[in-house]
Design a protein around this motif. Structure first.
Motif, short mmCIF file in Angstrom:
data_model
loop_
_atom_site.label_atom_id
_atom_site.label_comp_id
_atom_site.label_asym_id
_atom_site.label_seq_id
_atom_site.Cartn_x
_atom_site.Cartn_y
_atom_site.Cartn_z
N VAL A 91 0.75 -1.26 0.10
CA VAL A 91 0.09 -0.04 0.02
C VAL A 91 0.83 1.43 -0.03
N LEU A 92 0.66 2.19 -0.76
CA LEU A 92 0.97 3.48 -0.85
C LEU A 92 -0.10 4.34 -0.04
N GLY A 93 0.06 4.77 1.01
CA GLY A 93 -0.61 5.50 1.85
C GLY A 93 -0.40 7.05 1.69
N ARG A 94 -1.50 7.76 2.07
CA ARG A 94 -1.30 9.30 1.97
C ARG A 94 -0.45 9.63 3.21
N ASP A 95 -0.03 8.93 4.14
CA ASP A 95 0.65 9.25 5.40
C ASP A 95 2.10 8.17 5.27
N LEU A 96 3.04 8.85 5.34
CA LEU A 96 4.49 7.91 5.27
C LEU A 96 4.23 6.80 6.08
N ASP A 97 3.96 6.95 7.37
CA ASP A 97 3.98 5.76 8.32
C ASP A 97 2.90 4.72 7.54
N ASP A 98 1.83 5.08 6.95
CA ASP A 98 1.12 3.76 6.48
C ASP A 98 1.71 3.06 5.52
N THR A 99 2.42 3.85 4.64
CA THR A 99 3.37 3.23 3.50
C THR A 99 4.22 2.31 4.30
N ALA A 100 5.04 2.84 5.08
CA ALA A 100 6.09 2.15 6.09
C ALA A 100 5.47 0.94 6.70
N ALA A 101 4.41 1.10 7.45
CA ALA A 101 3.95 -0.07 8.08
C ALA A 101 3.43 -1.38 7.03
N SER A 102 2.93 -0.86 5.75
CA SER A 102 2.57 -1.75 4.84
C SER A 102 3.83 -2.78 4.55
N LEU A 103 5.05 -1.85 4.12
CA LEU A 103 6.15 -2.68 3.54
C LEU A 103 6.81 -3.30 4.54
N ASP A 104 6.59 -3.04 5.77
CA ASP A 104 7.34 -3.76 6.90
C ASP A 104 6.51 -5.15 7.00
N THR A 105 5.21 -5.58 6.61
CA THR A 105 4.71 -6.55 6.60
C THR A 105 5.41 -7.65 5.74
N PHE A 106 6.03 -7.07 4.74
CA PHE A 106 6.62 -7.88 3.58
C PHE A 106 8.21 -8.33 4.14
N ALA A 107 8.68 -7.19 4.89
CA ALA A 107 10.19 -7.84 5.29
C ALA A 107 10.41 -6.56 6.16
N ASP A 108 10.96 -6.90 7.69
CA ASP A 108 11.31 -6.08 8.49
C ASP A 108 12.45 -5.08 8.04
N GLY A 109 12.14 -3.82 8.42
CA GLY A 109 13.23 -2.76 7.78
C GLY A 109 12.79 -2.23 6.64
N ASP A 110 12.04 -2.79 5.85
CA ASP A 110 11.54 -2.15 4.40
C ASP A 110 11.01 -0.83 4.63
N GLY A 111 10.12 -0.76 5.70
CA GLY A 111 9.48 0.66 5.80
C GLY A 111 10.64 1.74 5.94
N ALA A 112 11.48 1.26 6.79
CA ALA A 112 12.63 2.39 6.91
C ALA A 112 13.20 2.58 5.62
N ALA A 113 13.56 1.60 4.58
CA ALA A 113 14.04 1.84 3.62
C ALA A 113 13.22 2.86 2.69
N TRP A 114 11.86 2.71 2.76
CA TRP A 114 10.95 3.39 1.96
C TRP A 114 11.48 5.03 2.60
N ARG A 115 11.52 4.99 3.90
CA ARG A 115 11.65 6.17 4.61
C ARG A 115 12.99 7.00 3.99
N GLU A 116 14.08 6.29 3.65
CA GLU A 116 15.25 6.81 3.25
C GLU A 116 15.07 7.06 1.77
#
Length: 544
Positions: free
Chosen positions: A98-123
């Motif tokens: 999910v690409l959310g309107r809030d950065l936290d929403d997107t990051a949380a979605s990507l972390d369900t695929f692999a831990d740390g991917d939310g942080a990678a999206w933030r970078e």
């Protein structure tokens, strides 16, 4: 005699006309179709109670565009609406990026695929935030973007520029593999790259996928309230208030050239419309240099380069009126305005490879729009106005499926291909087809008949691949709106920066025409205002 004639009332033509009118020029716009808008129009053709966008629907580039912001179209009644979430990419196993309107929403979605991917999206988002002002300035101004380019280069040097530049020219498959451990982030980048005609293995697809993803993260994928044509209505109302003339049902058949200068246009009905200062063409590059301007007026090299011009993919679109919400297997897709339908990056590669081999894909990657989710005015409560489009080759050598589609796009082939698209939706939303109240098919020839710029349904004015971008767009050595014919300017998506609804090609053409006719006696304040408009700053209207 108007100062300028604009050929085509698509968004770029209307933006150009508005800016010329702001500068005090008299402007006449001639449009072939019976209504303005080009690829920004809607109707009620699927069902009387449903509003359906004929072509484009979601406008992240419009939301980011300083050109459109400077026109203050909200004063003409334009309002924007957002779905709760920007974009979703479900998989057949029920997972969903999910690409959310809030950065936290997107990051949380990507972390369900692999831990740390939310942080990678933030970078990746941090890089975007550092570069965004200068990158957008460079994107929406004529090539080369000298000032914005210099600022951008300085930022890149300060932040490991060579490594970042390498990342942006990577194929999106490789970029996703380098940045994310799981599939979620890779899906968002690769699906967004295929909003253009960029395969996951194409050079530069990583940069485009990142750009579209970050635009969505920052600006969302907004839609005009009431239908895409509301954006066109705002542009035309603004033009009329400034004294511009719009004439529909007027196909231009020729640009009249005398002594190397464009002096008029001639319509299919035989009328000659003179232009005192300029002709601006919001038409495709092959139409301008292959039809409207006689070959005798063009350098031999332009004609030779035109033979190498490459269109982007052809497009096949299906519109639906649905009796209920789409029954997505992945609940997260229900709140997204845009949904990407392919079962992983490998399936995206398979789809692009089939097109490269001139085959009709058997599992078409579909961009699916949930318009009532994005704008509640589009259909009755409890229903959904939806569409999906996919790509096919312009010249078809075979069918990767078992239906024997040959690219005739007669009634039989249209129905078979629409069924194939619906089966693709059913893979991710079982029961979807049972909700269909009505559907409409827009095959490649239909799209072209509704808008001549959409050759075979090509929606970007030419390929987005690196070999036809920047200084190579539309042909090598150009990258600007000026043409070999004096006082004739290219104002369509065929010019830099290319496709999307943002108005930059039209604005660049208008500014080039104004600059050519800039009076030598301007005051210092007037020259400063002119320079601001050249740079594409937010106040793009000359006194507007």
């Amino acid at each position: 005699m108007p100062d300028a004639v604009v050929i085509g009332a698509g968004p770029n033509g209307l933006v150009a006309a508005n800016l010329l009118a702001d500068a005090g020029w008299s402007v006449t716009v001639l449009e072939e179709q019976d209504e303005p808008g080009g690829a920004v129009r809607h109707d009620n053709g699927v069902d009387p109670d449903f509003t359906t966008d004929l072509f484009s629907s979601f406008y992240p580039l419009a939301a980011a565009s300083p050109v459109l912001a400077g026109l203050h179209l909200e004063r003409e009644g334009l309002r924007w609406s957002h779905a709760p979430r920007v974009l979703a990419h479900p998989l057949s196993d029920g997972r969903c990026a999910v690409l959310g309107r809030d950065l936290d929403d997107t990051a949380a979605s990507l972390d369900t695929f692999a831990d740390g991917d939310g942080a990678a999206w933030r970078e990746l988002h941090d890089v975007w935030e550092r570069l965004r002002p200068d990158l957008l300035d460079a994107l929406f101004t004529p090539f080369p973007p000298v000032r914005a380019g210099a600022r951008l280069a300085a930022r890149l040097r300060a932040g490991g520029g060579l490594r970042l530049a390498r990342s942006l020219v990577l194929p999106v498959r490789r970029l996703g593999e380098e940045e994310f451990r799981g599939e979620g982030g890779r899906l968002l980048l690769a699906g967004n790259a295929l909003h253009a005609d960029l395969a996951p293995e194409a050079a530069g697809s990583g940069g485009f996928g990142w750009l579209m993803s970050m635009l969505g993260q920052t600006y969302g994928f907004p839609v005009p309230v009431g239908g895409s044509g509301a954006l066109t209505s705002a542009l035309t109302q603004r033009l009329h208030r400034r004294g511009g003339v719009l004439r529909c049902g007027q196909r231009v058949s020729e640009v009249v050239v005398r002594q190397g200068r464009a002096v008029a246009v001639r319509t299919a009905g035989g009328e000659t419309v003179p232009a005192r200062r300029a002709v601006l063409a919001d038409v495709s590059v092959p139409a301008l240099y292959g039809t409207l301007v006689g070959s005798a007026h063009l350098p031999a090299q332009v004609l030779a380069d035109l033979r190498r011009f490459q269109w982007d993919f052809a497009t096949f679109k299906v519109d639906w009126a649905l009796d209920g919400p789409v029954p997505w297997q992945a609940d997260a897709a229900s709140a997204a305005g845009t949904v990407h339908l392919a079962d992983g990056v490998d399936e995206l590669t398979r789809f692009a490879a089939q097109i490269a081999m001139r085959q009709v894909p058997d599992r078409p990657f579909a961009l699916f729009g949930q318009m009532t989710t994005a704008d509640a005015t589009r259909s009755p409560e409890g229903t959904e106005a939806a569409w999906a489009y996919t790509h096919v080759p312009h010249r078809i050598a075979g069918d990767a499926g078992d239906a024997g589609l040959a690219g005739t796009w007669d009634a039989r082939e249209q129905e078979l291909m629409a069924d194939r698209v619906e089966r693709q939706v059913e893979r991710f939303a079982p029961g979807f087809r049972s909700l269909i109240r009505a559907r409409r098919i827009l095959a490649p020839p239909t799209l072209q008949s509704l808008n001549a710029n959409l050759y075979g349904g090509a929606i970007n004015g030419g390929t987005t691949a690196l070999h036809q971008q920047l200084v190579f767009r539309p042909i090598p050595g150009t990258g600007r709106p000026e043409t070999p014919v004096a006082n004739l300017f290219l104002a369509s998506a065929g010019a830099h920066p290319g496709g999307g609804v943002h108005g930059a090609p039209g604005a660049n053409a208008a500014r080039a025409a104004l600059r050519k006719h800039l009076p030598s006696g301007l005051t210092r304040a007037q020259r400063l205002l002119t320079r601001r408009n050249r740079k594409g700053e937010r106040d793009t209207g000359f006194g507007g």
